[in-house]
Design a protein around this motif. Sequence first.
Motif, PDB file in Angstrom:
ATOM      1  N   LEU A 136       0.812  -1.219   0.000  1.00 24.29           N
ATOM      2  CA  LEU A 136       0.000   0.000   0.000  1.00 24.29           C
ATOM      3  C   LEU A 136       0.845   1.269   0.000  1.00 24.29           C
ATOM      4  N   GLY A 137       2.164   1.129   0.071  1.00 22.28           N
ATOM      5  CA  GLY A 137       3.030   2.306   0.066  1.00 22.28           C
ATOM      6  C   GLY A 137       3.017   3.076   1.365  1.00 22.28           C
ATOM      7  N   ALA A 138       2.819   2.383   2.483  1.00 23.71           N
ATOM      8  CA  ALA A 138       2.774   3.047   3.788  1.00 23.71           C
ATOM      9  C   ALA A 138       4.170   3.499   4.207  1.00 23.71           C
ATOM     10  N   SER A 139       4.235   4.609   4.928  1.00 18.09           N
ATOM     11  CA  SER A 139       5.511   5.089   5.461  1.00 18.09           C
ATOM     12  C   SER A 139       5.704   4.662   6.907  1.00 18.09           C
ATOM     13  N   ASP A 140       4.606   4.331   7.601  1.00 14.81           N
ATOM     14  CA  ASP A 140       4.674   3.932   9.001  1.00 14.81           C
ATOM     15  C   ASP A 140       3.590   2.909   9.293  1.00 14.81           C
ATOM     16  N   ILE A 141       3.889   2.001  10.228  1.00 13.74           N
ATOM     17  CA  ILE A 141       2.932   1.011  10.720  1.00 13.74           C
ATOM     18  C   ILE A 141       2.745   1.267  12.213  1.00 13.74           C
ATOM     19  N   HIS A 142       1.498   1.438  12.646  1.00 12.65           N
ATOM     20  CA  HIS A 142       1.190   1.682  14.057  1.00 12.65           C
ATOM     21  C   HIS A 142       0.399   0.506  14.616  1.00 12.65           C
TER      22      HIS A 142
END
Length: 518
Positions: A136-142
């Motif tokens: 998904l092209g995420a920059s961060d995972i929380h």
Amino acid sequence: MTDNPQNVFTELDQFGIDPEAVQLLSENFCRKRQVVVLGSLDRLRCEDKIKVGMFDPSNRGLIDHIESRLNRKIMPVRLNAYEIDKALDRGFTDIRQIELVIPLALEAARPSTIPCNVPDSAKEIVNRILSSAVALGASDIHIETYPGDVDLRFRIDGILNQQFTELSPANVDAVINRIKVLATLDITERRRPQDGRFRCAFEQEGDEVKRIDFRVSTVPSAVKEDIVLRVLDPEAGLIPIAELGAQPGVRDDLVQVLRNPEGMVLVTGPTGSGKTTTLYSALAEIRTGERKIITAEDPIEYHLDKINQKQVSPILPYKDLLRSLLRQDPDVMLFGEIRDLETADIAIAASATGHVVLGTMHTSDAVGAVVRLRGLGIEDADIAVTLLAVVGQRLIRRLCPKCKELTEASDDQKRLLGPLVEGMELLGPKGCPECHNTGYSGRVGIFELLVIDEILQDMIAAGAHKPDIRRQARGNGYRTILEDGLIKIGKGVSSLDELIRVLPYREISIAVSEALSC
């Protein structure tokens, strides 16, 4: 194995050594007490005991202590000291030798194919989370824990998005432990923050492999622990300075400033505004082979060819590293963030003695960097002599080209922006499968560039206040971030909502007042 394994002679070859299992207990603890976790924990059932090699398996107090740390029953196994040390060497040294490069074969996000009556292992859940974030092209995972609930959110194009998750209060501890093991963190430490890093190999179509770094930060919560992973693509190509989104005049002026033989150039903006990308693009622009370029980074996020990148570490703290770099005969130095007087003093001294210094600061606009340097204790005369230019920037989301549509400014937007939006033809988000129904796809920078000319030098040296500096700069053609953003909105690149989202209310008010006074 008998009911009294401590009385049975055993050898290490009878057991597998899995680094993930060995690292369930810290290396210092294991070597001091002569214990080692044996076998593989993958798919281990909750009722199964964990085998632990021990020099003295009759030590009931130590057994109770290990069971408390692992929160599981253990089966003690007698090993001699040599075999315990051998197992610990394999369990810990192997991980260090590959520098946290963990080869995971990640598949694209997909529903689980495991029968529903067999719970997924922590490894499988983590793999799906990581692969979904990359896809998904995420920059961060929380991963956030709450009483009776767990949330999974990805930051995509600067915005947090709630994700479907298999995480639950029942399995989140195992998932967090899995991530900690990958990042070589202490899984028994849950009361203090920890930081680590690991790399995964992400399998794409065909035989291609995409390697992604994950920077891990854990923090205790009121319930369990929260964990954030920054997603970094070390193979990502540099964005040429011409493609950052700056207007041609701003871009040309910035390139000219970067070619100076000495002086300081600052990039300002909040966290996540693309400052690092801009600095790397600037370094690539001046990387001709004729000048030595050195960086001090914490951590090194992207590796650049033919640039001497240095990592801040406990052995070599930031300020000590900067002083050491000055003795390496550099022409250009990237300082990272300038946040205190000592760092600012080193930057000023370097830029006054024949070096180009690039750095970042957290200010609301470019002119604010002058005020911030004063606040750190730097003399006005030193700022005036060394400061060449300040880039102020933000990132706004691009409208999805597949579904953007004509729209009108809302009443609230008209009240806020007044004459700045009169007569503008606006486009807004709609949402489609291509953009995951967000209406946006990707981001673009909006910029302002303050070049310190001779008049501004004199004003800064004389202690001029921010409004006076800003007024003089405006007379010289200084264009604010808001104005740059409105130009991009007028071209259909983004929306008014995005501009208002990323800009402080004070900056918008000042810009509107300036427009009304013209």
